[in-house]
Design an enzyme around this catalytic site. Structure first.
Site, PDB file in Angstrom:
ATOM      1  N   ARG A 124      -6.818   9.354   9.183  1.00  0.00           N
ATOM      2  CA  ARG A 124      -7.138   8.232   8.309  1.00  0.00           C
ATOM      3  C   ARG A 124      -8.331   8.643   7.451  1.00  0.00           C
ATOM      4  O   ARG A 124      -9.238   9.346   7.922  1.00  0.00           O
ATOM      5  CB  ARG A 124      -7.515   6.993   9.111  1.00  0.00           C
ATOM      6  CG  ARG A 124      -6.340   6.266   9.750  1.00  0.00           C
ATOM      7  CD  ARG A 124      -5.444   5.594   8.698  1.00  0.00           C
ATOM      8  NE  ARG A 124      -4.396   4.808   9.291  1.00  0.00           N
ATOM      9  CZ  ARG A 124      -3.142   5.233   9.509  1.00  0.00           C
ATOM     10  NH1 ARG A 124      -2.797   6.473   9.187  1.00  0.00           N
ATOM     11  NH2 ARG A 124      -2.251   4.433  10.022  1.00  0.00           N
ATOM     12  N   GLU A 126      -8.266   4.709  -0.304  1.00  0.00           N
ATOM     13  CA  GLU A 126      -6.910   5.215  -0.554  1.00  0.00           C
ATOM     14  C   GLU A 126      -6.128   4.182  -1.357  1.00  0.00           C
ATOM     15  O   GLU A 126      -5.985   3.052  -0.888  1.00  0.00           O
ATOM     16  CB  GLU A 126      -6.227   5.483   0.782  1.00  0.00           C
ATOM     17  CG  GLU A 126      -4.853   6.133   0.622  1.00  0.00           C
ATOM     18  CD  GLU A 126      -4.243   6.481   1.973  1.00  0.00           C
ATOM     19  OE1 GLU A 126      -4.847   7.266   2.729  1.00  0.00           O
ATOM     20  OE2 GLU A 126      -3.189   5.918   2.278  1.00  0.00           O
ATOM     21  N   HIS A 131      -0.465  10.316   1.388  1.00  0.00           N
ATOM     22  CA  HIS A 131      -0.145   9.741   2.707  1.00  0.00           C
ATOM     23  C   HIS A 131       1.337   9.988   3.049  1.00  0.00           C
ATOM     24  O   HIS A 131       2.119   9.047   3.204  1.00  0.00           O
ATOM     25  CB  HIS A 131      -0.471   8.234   2.719  1.00  0.00           C
ATOM     26  CG  HIS A 131      -0.725   7.690   4.102  1.00  0.00           C
ATOM     27  ND1 HIS A 131      -1.768   6.852   4.395  1.00  0.00           N
ATOM     28  CD2 HIS A 131      -0.064   7.859   5.273  1.00  0.00           C
ATOM     29  CE1 HIS A 131      -1.733   6.522   5.680  1.00  0.00           C
ATOM     30  NE2 HIS A 131      -0.701   7.128   6.235  1.00  0.00           N
TER      31      HIS A 131
HETATM   32  C1  DGY Z   1       1.173   5.849  10.644  1.00  0.00           C
HETATM   33  O1  DGY Z   1       2.190   5.872  11.324  1.00  0.00           O
HETATM   34  O2  DGY Z   1       0.131   5.366  11.061  1.00  0.00           O
HETATM   35  C2  DGY Z   1       1.240   6.407   9.276  1.00  0.00           C
HETATM   36  O3  DGY Z   1       0.004   6.459   8.681  1.00  0.00           O
HETATM   37  C3  DGY Z   1       2.179   5.610   8.420  1.00  0.00           C
HETATM   38  O4  DGY Z   1       1.812   4.283   8.435  1.00  0.00           O
END
Ligand code: DGY
Length: 324
Positions: A234, A263, A282
């Site tokens: 993240r 983001e 992402h």
């Molecule tokens: C997750 O699975 O957390 C990915 O970031 C997609 O949402």
């Protein structure tokens, strides 16, 4: 509700395949989290697709709500204690995306190490007139030391792939994982030691209060000047200002981010101008089979919650003070 009425479920940007899985009995309401939102007032289910924030005040505006079903494994955008307090179960999609996310981790690592992105731009440009063996010399991946921060399900898959590259693999979790060590041939290292010893550092941990800002100015100072950092976790695990300072001063060699803070980065953000930074939008779990399974699990959780059954994949808030 009469038998003919559809079940109102709020969710934004749902792709046609997911809507098809929901079936004709579901009415998809566009996401509207505002005060007085008619969608929230009616919704019996929420599908969080693309990380919309779900907090206590939003849940209070949804008096009919029976379930929150998250498309994805990370639930840092959902206030789990607030949902638990209101007896609203939250589901997610663990496991099915581990391999795809590990693949992406390696893709970014290799791309940054071997100048794939800059090389692609160069090969498309008029400057590429002849083969020149002296340009874009990258870093050797085979035999290098990889430091994995967060040896959970995804981190383990990264370790397995790294073995195919004959990499020496260090990992850092708050607690040692003896089973993983013998199964994967990885070695635990203290956080600072891992930073100092690694040629490549991958972030595969969840976003929690403990991991927010983990990769700070102090962390960059511990890394090798040749180090390459990969973040598929993240954005806020890395302090963006510290990253900018480290990359622009060449305190580390390069970074590759699949997630950023914020983001997306606002257009014109200083990180976007760095030549030694790769950014992808992402894409960690964005692989066809994985996406399909994520959609199925999202719908299975939703259906269970709507009829008051235990969710097949329920997330509970972390127990305070519990070891992780
Ligand atoms: C997750 O699975 O957390 C990915 O970031 C997609 O949402």
């Amino acid at each position: 509700m009469t038998r003919m009425e559809k079940t109102p479920v709020m969710g934004d940007g749902l792709p046609p395949e997911l809507i098809e899985l929901l079936g004709p009995g579901v009415e998809v309401l566009p996401w509207d989290a505002s005060v007085g939102s008619p969608a929230l007032a009616r919704a019996v289910g929420l599908i969080t697709y693309g990380h919309p924030v779900v907090d206590g005040p939003l849940l209070d505006r949804a008096p009919q709500l029976k379930v929150v079903s998250n498309h994805g494994v990370g639930v840092d955008h959902i206030d789990l204690p607030a949902a638990e307090m209101r007896r609203i179960p939250v589901g997610n999609t663990p496991g099915c995306l581990d391999a795809a996310t590990a693949d992406m981790t390696l893709a970014l690592l290799l791309a940054a190490a071997r100048n794939v992105v800059v090389g692609d731009r160069f090969a498309h440009s008029p400057e590429f007139t002849h083969y020149d063996p002296s340009i874009l010399i990258g870093r050797e991946v085979t035999g290098a030391t990889l430091g994995i921060i967060g040896l959970g399900r995804i981190g383990r898959q990264v370790a397995r792939r790294a073995r195919a590259f004959d990499m020496r693999v260090l990992y850092h979790n708050r607690h040692r994982d003896a089973a993983a060590e013998s199964e994967l041939g990885v070695a635990w290292a203290a956080f600072d030691d891992l930073l100092a010893a690694s040629d490549f550092i991958t972030l595969n941990c969840p976003l929690t209060p403990a991991t927010t800002g983990l990769i700070s100015t102090a962390a960059f100072a511990r890394m090798k000047p040749t180090a390459i950092l990969v973040n598929v976790a993240r954005g806020p695990v890395v302090d963006s200002d510290a990253l900018y300072a480290a990359l622009s001063a060449r305190q580390i060699a390069a970074a590759a981010l699949d997630v950023t803070d914020p983001e997306p980065l606002p257009r014109g953000h200083k990180l976007l101008g760095l030549p030694n930074l790769i950014i992808t939008p992402h894409l960690g779990s964005a692989a066809d089979r994985t996406r399909r399974r994520m959609q199925e699990m999202t719908v299975e959780n939703l259906r269970a919650g709507l009829v008051g059954r235990e969710l097949p994949w329920r997330v509970r808030p972390p127990v305070k003070g519990a070891a992780s």
